[in-house]
Design a protein around this motif. Structure first.
Motif, PDB file in Angstrom:
ATOM      1  N   ALA A  94      21.882   2.469  15.967  1.00 40.05           N
ATOM      2  CA  ALA A  94      22.080   1.958  14.612  1.00 40.05           C
ATOM      3  C   ALA A  94      21.161   2.693  13.633  1.00 40.05           C
ATOM      4  O   ALA A  94      20.511   3.683  13.981  1.00 40.05           O
ATOM      5  N   TYR A  95      21.097   2.187  12.389  1.00 39.80           N
ATOM      6  CA  TYR A  95      20.219   2.751  11.353  1.00 39.80           C
ATOM      7  C   TYR A  95      19.069   1.783  11.109  1.00 39.80           C
ATOM      8  O   TYR A  95      19.298   0.644  10.685  1.00 39.80           O
ATOM      9  N   HIS A  96      17.863   2.198  11.345  1.00 38.84           N
ATOM     10  CA  HIS A  96      16.680   1.401  11.029  1.00 38.84           C
ATOM     11  C   HIS A  96      15.739   2.278  10.207  1.00 38.84           C
ATOM     12  O   HIS A  96      15.366   3.370  10.643  1.00 38.84           O
ATOM     13  N   LYS A  97      15.376   1.794   9.016  1.00 36.95           N
ATOM     14  CA  LYS A  97      14.515   2.588   8.130  1.00 36.95           C
ATOM     15  C   LYS A  97      13.069   2.136   8.250  1.00 36.95           C
ATOM     16  O   LYS A  97      12.761   0.953   8.140  1.00 36.95           O
ATOM     17  N   LEU A  98      12.205   3.107   8.482  1.00 34.51           N
ATOM     18  CA  LEU A  98      10.763   2.860   8.550  1.00 34.51           C
ATOM     19  C   LEU A  98      10.126   3.483   7.319  1.00 34.51           C
ATOM     20  O   LEU A  98      10.341   4.659   7.033  1.00 34.51           O
ATOM     21  N   ARG A  99       9.350   2.699   6.588  1.00 35.71           N
ATOM     22  CA  ARG A  99       8.795   3.177   5.319  1.00 35.71           C
ATOM     23  C   ARG A  99       7.330   2.782   5.208  1.00 35.71           C
ATOM     24  O   ARG A  99       6.944   1.673   5.563  1.00 35.71           O
ATOM     25  N   CYS A 100       6.522   3.712   4.714  1.00 41.57           N
ATOM     26  CA  CYS A 100       5.112   3.441   4.439  1.00 41.57           C
ATOM     27  C   CYS A 100       4.771   4.082   3.103  1.00 41.57           C
ATOM     28  O   CYS A 100       4.992   5.285   2.905  1.00 41.57           O
ATOM     29  N   ALA A 101       4.262   3.278   2.163  1.00 44.39           N
ATOM     30  CA  ALA A 101       3.933   3.786   0.826  1.00 44.39           C
ATOM     31  C   ALA A 101       2.547   3.308   0.427  1.00 44.39           C
ATOM     32  O   ALA A 101       2.190   2.149   0.644  1.00 44.39           O
ATOM     33  N   VAL A 102       1.770   4.204  -0.160  1.00 49.77           N
ATOM     34  CA  VAL A 102       0.430   3.887  -0.656  1.00 49.77           C
ATOM     35  C   VAL A 102       0.352   4.351  -2.103  1.00 49.77           C
ATOM     36  O   VAL A 102       0.695   5.493  -2.416  1.00 49.77           O
ATOM     37  N   ALA A 103      -0.098   3.474  -2.995  1.00 54.83           N
ATOM     38  CA  ALA A 103      -0.171   3.794  -4.419  1.00 54.83           C
ATOM     39  C   ALA A 103      -1.618   3.817  -4.878  1.00 54.83           C
ATOM     40  O   ALA A 103      -2.421   2.979  -4.473  1.00 54.83           O
ATOM     41  N   VAL A 104      -1.930   4.795  -5.720  1.00 54.27           N
ATOM     42  CA  VAL A 104      -3.239   4.860  -6.371  1.00 54.27           C
ATOM     43  C   VAL A 104      -2.993   5.019  -7.864  1.00 54.27           C
ATOM     44  O   VAL A 104      -1.966   5.538  -8.288  1.00 54.27           O
ATOM     45  N   SER A 105      -3.925   4.562  -8.678  1.00 54.83           N
ATOM     46  CA  SER A 105      -3.751   4.663 -10.124  1.00 54.83           C
ATOM     47  C   SER A 105      -3.792   6.120 -10.564  1.00 54.83           C
ATOM     48  O   SER A 105      -4.310   6.991  -9.861  1.00 54.83           O
ATOM     49  N   LEU A 106      -3.249   6.368 -11.721  1.00 54.27           N
ATOM     50  CA  LEU A 106      -3.224   7.731 -12.261  1.00 54.27           C
ATOM     51  C   LEU A 106      -4.631   8.268 -12.444  1.00 54.27           C
ATOM     52  O   LEU A 106      -4.891   9.449 -12.220  1.00 54.27           O
ATOM     53  N   GLU A 107      -5.569   7.387 -12.848  1.00 54.52           N
ATOM     54  CA  GLU A 107      -6.947   7.833 -13.056  1.00 54.52           C
ATOM     55  C   GLU A 107      -7.577   8.289 -11.747  1.00 54.52           C
ATOM     56  O   GLU A 107      -8.246   9.322 -11.689  1.00 54.52           O
TER      57      GLU A 107
END
Length: 395
Positions: A186-199
């Motif tokens: 099947a289709y299983h999506k694995l996602r990892c996201a990390v956000a930092v401020s523009l500064e």
């Protein structure tokens, strides 16, 4: 200063002595050379001191305005970078350490440096490394079978093989049926996201960004390996331990003993023992390493290959260590703490390989680093699976 006049007068006398041919024959040239060099050094120091005193006096009297030290490079007019973290100061400091050259007066304060001040004098450089807690990942992923077929495609399997029979002359044998099953990915999506401020993204060191990407990739690898071992199969790959072992291949163990391994080896079918390996935590393996056979030899061995990497063995069979299982000492009753399996019988299908992207969130101006992967995994042949579960303690 009187001393400056005395030095100049003495240098003039030596010059006259050297011009006089009659007297020059009886002169000690080495002594005169030393004297001239010392006079020049003293004169330079006195003249510098006199110049600085005059400039300070003029500045205090308001006759000279404060000046900003600047450099000119072609048509570019830029202010000179000052401070102990400037490139110029760091180069001057290196020359001072290696060659003994003095740091220019405009780059240092005209003061005496004491031991308590060393922290502010040494250049404030940053080592390009962020110290983090190490996690054990990457032991399972290289062992499984990797495919890249389209999602929804079925992989045929068969549990029945034809049987050959001996027949007499002129006789035939019964016709046999060859049946097949299937496994669908099947289709299983694995996602990892990390956000930092523009500064933070603008001012951070390059090592910060490199470390952030490594963290994201490591998190993805850890999630995939965890799913390979114990994934539920719903919204993620189905893990090895989620499969139901064949009859007689799930063992309850109430105590770590030599007989435990003998029972596991006995439960493993002969036709599947060639490539099967043990998988357990390091704590569980160390319990086995403390067991000795009747001749006093340890049943667990740790060898070192050509590269010096430890190779752990139980009864001649390789051992793969991981942290995706509970150790025997901490596992609950009925929970698996080790298993035997041929990892090539597990297929990890990836339609979209792991890709790392960086983009800007228009709403918050945050810089987001993300990794996405589409994958599914299943055991295609569970006959090599022997699971060791923690049983009830012996009364």
């Amino acid at each position: 200063m009187n001393r400056i006049k005395e030095i100049l007068q003495r240098k003039a006398e030596i010059n006259e002595m050297l011009k006089d041919e009659k007297r020059s024959k009886d002169l000690d040239y080495k002594a005169l050379e030393t004297e001239i060099r010392e006079l020049n050094e003293e004169l330079e120091e006195l003249q510098t001191r006199e110049r600085l005193m005059k400039e300070t006096e003029q500045l205090n009297n308001g006759e000279v305005e404060g000046r900003t030290i600047e450099t000119f490079n072609g048509n570019n007019h830029e202010k000179r970078e000052l401070g102990t973290d400037s490139i110029e100061y760091r180069k001057a400091f290196m020359d001072y350490v290696l060659k003994g050259e003095k740091i220019p007066a405009e780059l240092r304060a005209d003061q005496v440096t004491y031991t308590k001040d060393v922290g502010s004098v040494i250049p404030e450089t940053v080592l390009n490394k962020i110290i983090e807690k190490i996690e054990a990942v990457g032991m399972i992923l290289p062992l499984v079978t990797r495919t890249a077929i389209k999602g929804g495609v079925t992989l045929p399997t068969s549990s029945v093989k034809p049987v050959a029979t001996w027949v007499a002359e002129g006789k035939g044998s019964d016709k046999q049926k060859k049946s097949t099953g299937s496994i669908t990915f099947a289709y299983h999506k694995l996602r990892c996201a990390v956000a930092v401020s523009l500064e933070v993204d603008t001012m951070a060191l390059p090592v910060f960004e490199a470390t952030l990407i490594n963290n994201v990739v490591e998190a993805m690898t850890k999630a995939i390996e965890q799913a390979i071992i114990s994934g539920s199969g719903t919204g993620q790959p189905k893990g090895i331990l989620t499969e139901t072992p064949e009859d007689g291949q799930a063992l309850d163990v109430d105590e770590i003993t030599y007989q435990t391994l003998l029972d596991a080896e006995a439960a493993l079918p002969l036709e599947y023992e060639a490539n099967a390996v043990y998988c357990m935590t390091k704590k569980t393996f160390m319990k086995y390493q403390g067991i000795k056979d009747a001749d006093g030899q340890p049943i667990a061995r740790v060898n070192y290959g050509i590269s010096g990497k430890p190779e752990r063995v139980l009864l001649g069979r390789p051992v793969i260590l991981c942290n995706y299982l509970d150790s025997f000492s901490t596992a609950e009753e009925g929970s698996p703490f080790a298993f035997l399996f041929n990892f090539s019988d597990y297929v990890l299908n990836t339609n979209y390989q792991m890709g790392v992207k960086k983009y800007e969130d228009n709403e918050t101006d945050d810089m987001v680093t993300k990794a996405i992967m589409i994958a599914d995994g299943k055991v295609v042949d569970k006959n090599s699976l022997v699971v060791l579960k923690k049983g009830a303690p012996t009364p």
